[in-house]
Design a protein around this motif. Sequence first.
Motif, PDB file in Angstrom:
ATOM      1  N   ASN A 167       0.838  -1.194   0.000  1.00  0.00           N
ATOM      2  CA  ASN A 167       0.000   0.000   0.000  1.00  0.00           C
ATOM      3  C   ASN A 167       0.879   1.253   0.000  1.00  0.00           C
ATOM      4  OD1 ASN A 167      -1.783   2.084   0.415  1.00  0.00           O
ATOM      5  ND2 ASN A 167      -2.706   1.255   2.271  1.00  0.00           N
ATOM      6  N   TYR A 169      -0.523   4.179  -1.492  1.00  0.00           N
ATOM      7  CA  TYR A 169      -1.541   5.145  -1.902  1.00  0.00           C
ATOM      8  C   TYR A 169      -1.556   6.259  -0.861  1.00  0.00           C
ATOM      9  CZ  TYR A 169      -6.309   6.820  -3.012  1.00  0.00           C
ATOM     10  OH  TYR A 169      -7.417   7.579  -3.339  1.00  0.00           O
ATOM     11  N   SER A 172      -4.006   6.957   2.154  1.00  0.00           N
ATOM     12  CA  SER A 172      -4.864   5.778   2.106  1.00  0.00           C
ATOM     13  C   SER A 172      -5.337   5.318   3.482  1.00  0.00           C
ATOM     14  CB  SER A 172      -4.096   4.631   1.448  1.00  0.00           C
ATOM     15  OG  SER A 172      -4.794   3.415   1.542  1.00  0.00           O
ATOM     16  N   ILE A 177      -7.890  -6.821   0.634  1.00  0.00           N
ATOM     17  CA  ILE A 177      -7.868  -7.264  -0.760  1.00  0.00           C
ATOM     18  C   ILE A 177      -8.550  -8.617  -0.852  1.00  0.00           C
ATOM     19  CG2 ILE A 177      -6.451  -7.874  -2.742  1.00  0.00           C
ATOM     20  CD1 ILE A 177      -5.050  -5.587  -0.057  1.00  0.00           C
ATOM     21  N   VAL A 216     -10.571  -4.181  -3.920  1.00  0.00           N
ATOM     22  CA  VAL A 216      -9.906  -3.498  -2.808  1.00  0.00           C
ATOM     23  C   VAL A 216     -10.957  -2.745  -2.006  1.00  0.00           C
ATOM     24  CG1 VAL A 216      -8.158  -1.814  -2.147  1.00  0.00           C
ATOM     25  CG2 VAL A 216      -7.788  -3.255  -4.149  1.00  0.00           C
ATOM     26  N   ILE A 226     -11.671  -0.120  -5.117  1.00  0.00           N
ATOM     27  CA  ILE A 226     -11.457  -0.584  -6.493  1.00  0.00           C
ATOM     28  C   ILE A 226     -12.387  -1.778  -6.690  1.00  0.00           C
ATOM     29  CG2 ILE A 226      -9.831  -1.482  -8.190  1.00  0.00           C
ATOM     30  CD1 ILE A 226      -7.581  -0.161  -6.733  1.00  0.00           C
ATOM     31  N   TYR A 242       0.620  -3.697  -6.110  1.00  0.00           N
ATOM     32  CA  TYR A 242       0.795  -2.494  -5.306  1.00  0.00           C
ATOM     33  C   TYR A 242      -0.205  -1.421  -5.712  1.00  0.00           C
ATOM     34  CZ  TYR A 242       3.588  -1.006  -9.376  1.00  0.00           C
ATOM     35  OH  TYR A 242       4.014  -0.698 -10.656  1.00  0.00           O
ATOM     36  N   PHE A 243      -0.501  -0.559  -4.739  1.00  0.00           N
ATOM     37  CA  PHE A 243      -1.499   0.482  -4.900  1.00  0.00           C
ATOM     38  C   PHE A 243      -0.811   1.829  -4.742  1.00  0.00           C
ATOM     39  CE2 PHE A 243      -3.255  -3.332  -2.984  1.00  0.00           C
ATOM     40  CZ  PHE A 243      -4.111  -3.721  -4.005  1.00  0.00           C
ATOM     41  N   ARG A 244      -1.034   2.721  -5.724  1.00  0.00           N
ATOM     42  CA  ARG A 244      -0.324   3.995  -5.779  1.00  0.00           C
ATOM     43  C   ARG A 244      -1.304   5.125  -6.087  1.00  0.00           C
ATOM     44  NH1 ARG A 244       0.654   4.842 -11.482  1.00  0.00           N
ATOM     45  NH2 ARG A 244       0.148   2.952 -12.659  1.00  0.00           N
ATOM     46  N   LEU A 254      -6.086   6.583  -7.336  1.00  0.00           N
ATOM     47  CA  LEU A 254      -5.788   5.238  -6.840  1.00  0.00           C
ATOM     48  C   LEU A 254      -5.687   4.281  -8.023  1.00  0.00           C
ATOM     49  CD1 LEU A 254      -5.504   3.006  -4.717  1.00  0.00           C
ATOM     50  CD2 LEU A 254      -8.006   2.997  -4.516  1.00  0.00           C
ATOM     51  N   THR A 255      -4.540   3.603  -8.133  1.00  0.00           N
ATOM     52  CA  THR A 255      -4.276   2.694  -9.245  1.00  0.00           C
ATOM     53  C   THR A 255      -3.631   1.427  -8.714  1.00  0.00           C
ATOM     54  OG1 THR A 255      -3.901   4.585 -10.715  1.00  0.00           O
ATOM     55  CG2 THR A 255      -3.117   2.442 -11.478  1.00  0.00           C
ATOM     56  N   ALA A 256      -4.062   0.293  -9.235  1.00  0.00           N
ATOM     57  CA  ALA A 256      -3.460  -1.000  -8.886  1.00  0.00           C
ATOM     58  C   ALA A 256      -2.539  -1.434 -10.025  1.00  0.00           C
ATOM     59  CB  ALA A 256      -4.547  -2.056  -8.662  1.00  0.00           C
TER      60      ALA A 256
END
Length: 263
Positions: A167, A169, A172, A177, A216, A226, A242-244, A254-256
């Motif tokens: 994680n 993000y 966050s 998950i 997510v 997500i 990973y989440f960024r 938020l992107t996986a």
Amino acid sequence: MKKILYFIAVCTVLLAACKKNGMTVENTEYEKVAPGNPKYSYLKFLNLTPGSPVANFYLDGVKFSSALSSSGVENAGYGYNGLYPDLGYAVTTPGSHKVTANIIPSATVDKNLEVLNTTITPAAGKYYTIFTTGQYSATNKSIGPLLVLEDIKPALDTSKIFVRFVNLYNGSPNLDIVRISTGVKLANNVAYGTGSSFTEIPNPGNGVAPINVFRVDNASNGTVLIPSFSITATKGRAYTLYFRGVLGNTTFPLTASFYTTFY
């Protein structure tokens, strides 16, 4: 003379790069290295600093990342979500090392500016992914601090895939998950700046590289962050998902994403 050692499967590639008349010249030698050889520490860099300029990484003042130029002026490097190396690990000696990063000299803004200066101490024979964090801006020209996670290789099985979750993000909540097809929670309460352990997916689907889909959730209230994201994963390999991004930021939502960690 600069030396970089790449570990791909059970082989390493030693790149000796030296400057000559402003050009970068590379000579390649090969050395067989057993996985986990205590002579080395194994490193992977992932730039997850939103807004990061394109930069390259240095260990003890020597260029470590391999993005090079054919024109004589360095014009390639690793910006936001840039991974080095994309497969396997680069190798260094165990012990304390100064890690720095500099914007590439062909940049139009702040060329050659140092945007990272810190120290890592990798242990002998161990594997690490080094994540840059924070947020880069005109008032914070830094891609630090670093998150250094040890990559502990699971006992791989060619009928399964293995996943862990990181994680990064910014802002966050803690994350849960879930594998959608089974409803099984694969990781829970993953806080910002942390990663879960590897967990196996015992029945990932038909074929050599089946598609698996995940969801997510906000761990504290169950809100879906997500609804679904999928990976095509080869059986017998381990992956880092990973989440960024930055909470509330439309430029960096938020992107996986994922990469192969072990195979």
